[in-house]
Design a protein around this motif. Structure first.
Motif, PDB file in Angstrom:
ATOM      1  N   THR A 319      44.844  -2.938 -12.522  1.00 40.23           N
ATOM      2  CA  THR A 319      46.109  -3.795 -12.285  1.00 40.23           C
ATOM      3  C   THR A 319      46.188  -5.219 -13.015  1.00 40.23           C
ATOM      4  OG1 THR A 319      47.454  -4.641 -10.441  1.00 40.23           O
ATOM      5  CG2 THR A 319      44.821  -4.957 -10.226  1.00 40.23           C
ATOM      6  N   LYS A 320      47.424  -5.493 -13.213  1.00 38.27           N
ATOM      7  CA  LYS A 320      47.656  -6.785 -13.781  1.00 38.27           C
ATOM      8  C   LYS A 320      47.845  -7.904 -12.774  1.00 38.27           C
ATOM      9  CE  LYS A 320      49.218  -4.460 -18.246  1.00 38.27           C
ATOM     10  NZ  LYS A 320      50.391  -4.516 -19.257  1.00 38.27           N
ATOM     11  N   ASP A 321      48.007  -7.160 -11.506  1.00 36.02           N
ATOM     12  CA  ASP A 321      48.406  -8.551 -10.434  1.00 36.02           C
ATOM     13  C   ASP A 321      47.287  -8.860  -9.917  1.00 36.02           C
ATOM     14  OD1 ASP A 321      49.232  -9.713  -8.233  1.00 36.02           O
ATOM     15  OD2 ASP A 321      50.261  -8.258  -7.256  1.00 36.02           O
ATOM     16  N   PRO A 322      46.735 -10.283  -9.906  1.00 33.62           N
ATOM     17  CA  PRO A 322      45.550 -10.902  -9.560  1.00 33.62           C
ATOM     18  C   PRO A 322      45.336 -10.611  -8.071  1.00 33.62           C
ATOM     19  CG  PRO A 322      47.068 -12.329 -10.063  1.00 33.62           C
ATOM     20  CD  PRO A 322      47.517 -11.273 -10.783  1.00 33.62           C
ATOM     21  N   LEU A 323      46.605 -10.887  -7.425  1.00 34.99           N
ATOM     22  CA  LEU A 323      46.274 -10.636  -5.923  1.00 34.99           C
ATOM     23  C   LEU A 323      45.879  -9.192  -5.811  1.00 34.99           C
ATOM     24  CD1 LEU A 323      46.805 -11.837  -2.994  1.00 34.99           C
ATOM     25  CD2 LEU A 323      49.053 -10.928  -3.145  1.00 34.99           C
ATOM     26  N   ALA A 324      46.455  -8.274  -5.904  1.00 33.41           N
ATOM     27  CA  ALA A 324      46.064  -6.696  -5.809  1.00 33.41           C
ATOM     28  C   ALA A 324      44.778  -6.525  -6.223  1.00 33.41           C
ATOM     29  CB  ALA A 324      47.045  -5.892  -6.756  1.00 33.41           C
ATOM     30  N   ARG A 325      44.275  -7.355  -7.517  1.00 36.46           N
ATOM     31  CA  ARG A 325      42.854  -6.902  -7.896  1.00 36.46           C
ATOM     32  C   ARG A 325      41.964  -7.733  -7.039  1.00 36.46           C
ATOM     33  NH1 ARG A 325      43.503  -9.523 -12.637  1.00 36.46           N
ATOM     34  NH2 ARG A 325      42.803 -11.344 -11.877  1.00 36.46           N
ATOM     35  N   MET A 326      42.231  -8.656  -6.618  1.00 35.67           N
ATOM     36  CA  MET A 326      41.279  -9.198  -5.609  1.00 35.67           C
ATOM     37  C   MET A 326      41.036  -8.812  -4.060  1.00 35.67           C
ATOM     38  SD  MET A 326      41.662 -13.614  -6.221  1.00 35.67           S
ATOM     39  CE  MET A 326      43.586 -13.433  -6.440  1.00 35.67           C
ATOM     40  N   ILE A 327      42.222  -8.021  -3.556  1.00 38.65           N
ATOM     41  CA  ILE A 327      42.094  -7.239  -2.402  1.00 38.65           C
ATOM     42  C   ILE A 327      41.514  -6.058  -2.533  1.00 38.65           C
ATOM     43  CG2 ILE A 327      43.716  -6.267  -0.803  1.00 38.65           C
ATOM     44  CD1 ILE A 327      45.711  -8.281  -1.088  1.00 38.65           C
ATOM     45  N   ALA A 328      41.922  -5.458  -3.576  1.00 39.80           N
ATOM     46  CA  ALA A 328      41.137  -3.844  -3.549  1.00 39.80           C
ATOM     47  C   ALA A 328      39.870  -4.237  -3.978  1.00 39.80           C
ATOM     48  CB  ALA A 328      41.827  -3.441  -5.036  1.00 39.80           C
ATOM     49  N   ALA A 329      39.407  -5.140  -4.861  1.00 40.65           N
ATOM     50  CA  ALA A 329      38.038  -5.290  -5.022  1.00 40.65           C
ATOM     51  C   ALA A 329      37.056  -5.880  -3.814  1.00 40.65           C
ATOM     52  CB  ALA A 329      37.777  -6.459  -6.354  1.00 40.65           C
ATOM     53  N   GLY A 330      37.766  -6.646  -2.868  1.00 39.14           N
ATOM     54  CA  GLY A 330      37.285  -7.238  -1.856  1.00 39.14           C
ATOM     55  C   GLY A 330      36.944  -5.891  -0.921  1.00 39.14           C
ATOM     56  N   ILE A 331      38.108  -5.008  -0.447  1.00 40.04           N
ATOM     57  CA  ILE A 331      37.885  -4.008   0.256  1.00 40.04           C
ATOM     58  C   ILE A 331      36.775  -2.833  -0.279  1.00 40.04           C
ATOM     59  CG2 ILE A 331      39.240  -2.042   1.397  1.00 40.04           C
ATOM     60  CD1 ILE A 331      41.598  -3.856   1.327  1.00 40.04           C
ATOM     61  N   ALA A 332      36.849  -2.678  -1.434  1.00 44.78           N
ATOM     62  CA  ALA A 332      35.991  -1.633  -1.948  1.00 44.78           C
ATOM     63  C   ALA A 332      34.503  -2.208  -1.900  1.00 44.78           C
ATOM     64  CB  ALA A 332      36.288  -1.405  -3.335  1.00 44.78           C
ATOM     65  N   SER A 333      34.319  -3.655  -1.976  1.00 50.50           N
ATOM     66  CA  SER A 333      33.077  -4.214  -1.935  1.00 50.50           C
ATOM     67  C   SER A 333      32.611  -4.054  -0.708  1.00 50.50           C
ATOM     68  CB  SER A 333      33.046  -5.757  -2.462  1.00 50.50           C
ATOM     69  OG  SER A 333      33.393  -5.521  -3.833  1.00 50.50           O
ATOM     70  N   TRP A 334      33.523  -4.523   0.372  1.00 47.80           N
ATOM     71  CA  TRP A 334      33.180  -4.507   1.751  1.00 47.80           C
ATOM     72  C   TRP A 334      32.516  -3.073   2.060  1.00 47.80           C
ATOM     73  CZ3 TRP A 334      37.540  -4.773   6.155  1.00 47.80           C
ATOM     74  CH2 TRP A 334      37.257  -4.477   7.128  1.00 47.80           C
ATOM     75  N   ILE A 335      33.103  -2.087   1.854  1.00 45.86           N
ATOM     76  CA  ILE A 335      32.768  -0.590   2.416  1.00 45.86           C
ATOM     77  C   ILE A 335      31.375  -0.476   1.643  1.00 45.86           C
ATOM     78  CG2 ILE A 335      33.344   1.549   2.140  1.00 45.86           C
ATOM     79  CD1 ILE A 335      36.285   0.928   2.535  1.00 45.86           C
ATOM     80  N   ALA A 336      31.325  -0.667   0.302  1.00 45.15           N
ATOM     81  CA  ALA A 336      30.059  -0.628  -0.501  1.00 45.15           C
ATOM     82  C   ALA A 336      28.812  -1.206   0.057  1.00 45.15           C
ATOM     83  CB  ALA A 336      30.297  -0.935  -1.844  1.00 45.15           C
ATOM     84  N   ILE A 337      29.274  -2.760   0.514  1.00 39.21           N
ATOM     85  CA  ILE A 337      27.967  -3.452   0.868  1.00 39.21           C
ATOM     86  C   ILE A 337      27.591  -2.972   2.306  1.00 39.21           C
ATOM     87  CG2 ILE A 337      27.362  -5.765   1.726  1.00 39.21           C
ATOM     88  CD1 ILE A 337      29.270  -7.033  -0.424  1.00 39.21           C
ATOM     89  N   GLN A 338      28.483  -2.822   3.160  1.00 35.78           N
ATOM     90  CA  GLN A 338      28.262  -2.220   4.578  1.00 35.78           C
ATOM     91  C   GLN A 338      27.391  -1.047   4.449  1.00 35.78           C
ATOM     92  OE1 GLN A 338      30.857  -3.444   7.633  1.00 35.78           O
ATOM     93  NE2 GLN A 338      30.616  -1.656   8.672  1.00 35.78           N
ATOM     94  N   THR A 339      27.836  -0.017   3.779  1.00 33.78           N
ATOM     95  CA  THR A 339      27.433   1.093   3.474  1.00 33.78           C
ATOM     96  C   THR A 339      25.714   1.084   3.081  1.00 33.78           C
ATOM     97  OG1 THR A 339      29.200   2.425   2.878  1.00 33.78           O
ATOM     98  CG2 THR A 339      27.311   3.515   2.496  1.00 33.78           C
ATOM     99  N   PHE A 340      25.458   0.030   2.081  1.00 33.59           N
ATOM    100  CA  PHE A 340      24.251  -0.140   1.719  1.00 33.59           C
ATOM    101  C   PHE A 340      23.314  -0.739   2.795  1.00 33.59           C
ATOM    102  CE2 PHE A 340      21.259  -3.241  -0.027  1.00 33.59           C
ATOM    103  CZ  PHE A 340      20.390  -2.467  -0.631  1.00 33.59           C
ATOM    104  N   VAL A 341      23.838  -1.714   3.447  1.00 30.85           N
ATOM    105  CA  VAL A 341      23.249  -2.404   4.525  1.00 30.85           C
ATOM    106  C   VAL A 341      22.712  -1.418   5.495  1.00 30.85           C
ATOM    107  CG1 VAL A 341      22.967  -4.221   6.418  1.00 30.85           C
ATOM    108  CG2 VAL A 341      24.173  -4.730   4.100  1.00 30.85           C
ATOM    109  N   ASN A 342      23.600  -0.420   5.952  1.00 25.20           N
ATOM    110  CA  ASN A 342      23.260   0.475   7.052  1.00 25.20           C
ATOM    111  C   ASN A 342      22.334   1.489   6.574  1.00 25.20           C
ATOM    112  OD1 ASN A 342      24.213   3.512   7.875  1.00 25.20           O
ATOM    113  ND2 ASN A 342      24.651   2.214   9.747  1.00 25.20           N
ATOM    114  N   LEU A 343      22.715   2.222   5.182  1.00 28.40           N
ATOM    115  CA  LEU A 343      21.699   3.153   4.922  1.00 28.40           C
ATOM    116  C   LEU A 343      20.383   2.465   4.366  1.00 28.40           C
ATOM    117  CD1 LEU A 343      23.743   5.475   2.891  1.00 28.40           C
ATOM    118  CD2 LEU A 343      23.291   5.472   5.296  1.00 28.40           C
ATOM    119  N   GLY A 344      20.495   1.044   3.946  1.00 34.70           N
ATOM    120  CA  GLY A 344      19.152   0.310   3.768  1.00 34.70           C
ATOM    121  C   GLY A 344      18.297   0.402   4.759  1.00 34.70           C
ATOM    122  N   GLY A 345      18.776   0.047   5.824  1.00 36.78           N
ATOM    123  CA  GLY A 345      17.843  -0.116   7.132  1.00 36.78           C
ATOM    124  C   GLY A 345      17.323   1.185   7.737  1.00 36.78           C
ATOM    125  N   LEU A 346      18.175   2.051   7.352  1.00 36.80           N
ATOM    126  CA  LEU A 346      17.706   3.595   7.768  1.00 36.80           C
ATOM    127  C   LEU A 346      16.547   4.024   6.929  1.00 36.80           C
ATOM    128  CD1 LEU A 346      18.309   6.443   9.405  1.00 36.80           C
ATOM    129  CD2 LEU A 346      19.868   6.871   7.589  1.00 36.80           C
TER     130      LEU A 346
END
Length: 395
Positions: A319-346
């Motif tokens: 995307t060329k829209d900085p707002l879209a870029r930050m929102i998309a990256a934030g949501i994707a990172s949230w899901i990735a980090i939370q998945t890692f923390v859950n499975l990392g503990g398991l």
């Protein structure tokens, strides 16, 4: 109205939507399978947790619809940003004075919403951090180029982060502190600021985070360093040495994963969920999936979550829209980090923190906020599709 609906139908991100729905329904089936014994032990009907999660999903779909149909640009409006900060402020104080938690964990991170349901404000804080940081950086970029931004120019997001981290740390929800901090860093990294400025920003967050942690330890050290948490750290280092105590959950998770093998023992046939594995419907639901559906079930879940993360990062990179870029990256990172923390503990890669597996684990707060976030991500995707259609000269 017809033209408006036609626009959404034409540009709607169906693959992302179907993966989201599939994960939610897959999680619902596994919650039913994993929670029957837990419900009976608690003196409830066998399908108690299944019915509650089904209700949560129906409410979550409403929030998903709102997120999908409200233009994401609205989240950068000043009044909306002020409302978000005001809302999380009220909820943080609500938890501080009237919150409750599970006995033995040391955490106090839940509130009762007028007796109708329990809610965990730290889940909403994850999304608010994304939207507020993205909105603040975007508004600043309208006046100053991103490459010229300095950490001192974005003091308000830092203050909001400090406030949220401080109160979530007071709840002694260490998992949420890790995820919220990771999300903030991801959004800043996607903002387009200079690398040198980013590392300065990261250093400031690290120093402030260490200071907050020191203050919290002085105030509530006995609540954070509980025997349960100290036991989890010991179990992380050597779970089999503490198999009869703090390492019990990790070891039983290993047994469940090992029992499943490639094909699994069959849906509903898990042995570990029959009183051996604590919290099989929440933190350790992946262990039940691995036991009943084997490696194939694990691949299906990780594939679905991976697709969502890939889609979000793909939007952020193109995307060329900085707002879209930050929102998309934030949501994707949230899901990735939370998945890692859950499975990392398991898996024993990191100490257990009590974090749910996105879209799969039982929990109302998690699925409600994640569904709203997925709606926002699909809205961003729709606008990106529209922009590409315009460039190609089609509608």
């Amino acid at each position: 109205m017809r033209k408006y609906l036609s626009y959404y139908i034409r540009n709607f991100d169906y693959p992302l939507f179907f993966v989201y729905v599939f994960l939610c329904l897959f999680g619902l089936v596994m919650i039913y399978s994993s929670s029957i014994m837990v419900a009976l032990v608690d003196g409830k009907e066998p399908d108690y947790y299944y019915k509650k999660q089904l209700f949560n999903l129906m409410v979550a779909f409403f929030f998903f619809t709102v997120g999908a149909f409200v233009p994401y640009k609205h989240y950068s409006r000043k009044n909306i940003m002020v409302f978000m900060v005001g809302l999380i402020t009220v909820l943080m104080f609500w938890v501080f004075f009237f919150g409750f938690g599970e006995s033995g964990t040391g955490s106090k991170s839940w509130i009762s919403l007028f007796g109708l349901m329990s809610f965990q404000p730290s889940e909403l804080a994850k999304l608010i951090i994304i939207l507020y940081f993205a909105g603040a950086f975007y508004r600043k970029s309208l006046k100053t180029p991103m490459v010229d931004l300095h950490p001192n120019h974005i003091i308000y997001p830092i203050l909001v982060w400090i406030f949220i981290i401080f109160f979530v740390a007071l709840e002694t929800d260490i998992g949420a502190v890790m995820i919220i901090s990771g999300i903030a860093i991801a959004v800043v990294a996607a903002s387009g600021i200079r690398i040198r400025t980013f590392f300065k920003f990261f250093a400031e967050l690290a120093i402030l985070g260490a200071t907050i942690l020191g203050v919290i330890l002085l105030i509530k050290g006995d609540k954070i360093l509980t025997p349960n948490r100290i036991g989890r750290i010991k179990a992380f280092l050597n779970p089999f040495e503490y198999e009869q105590g703090s390492g019990h959950q990790v070891v039983q998770g290993y047994i469940a994963i090992g029992s499943g093998g490639i094909e699994g023992v069959g849906l509903g046939q898990s042995v570990q969920k029959l009183g051996y594995l604590p919290e099989p419907q929440t933190d350790f639901i992946m262990a039940v999936i691995a036991e009943e559906l084997g490696l194939l079930g694990v691949i299906i879940v990780l594939g679905g979550l991976g697709f969502i993360v890939f889609k979000g990062l793909s939007i952020a990179l193109t995307t060329k829209d900085p707002l879209a870029r930050m929102i998309a990256a934030g949501i994707a990172s949230w899901i990735a980090i939370q998945t890692f923390v859950n499975l990392g503990g398991l898996s024993g890669l990191i100490p257990l923190t009590g974090v749910t597996l996105p879209f799969i684990s039982y929990g109302g707060s998690s699925i409600l906020v994640l569904s709203f976030a997925m709606g926002i991500l699909i809205n961003v995707s729709m606008y990106e599709k529209l922009e590409k259609r315009k460039l190609r000269g089609t509608k």
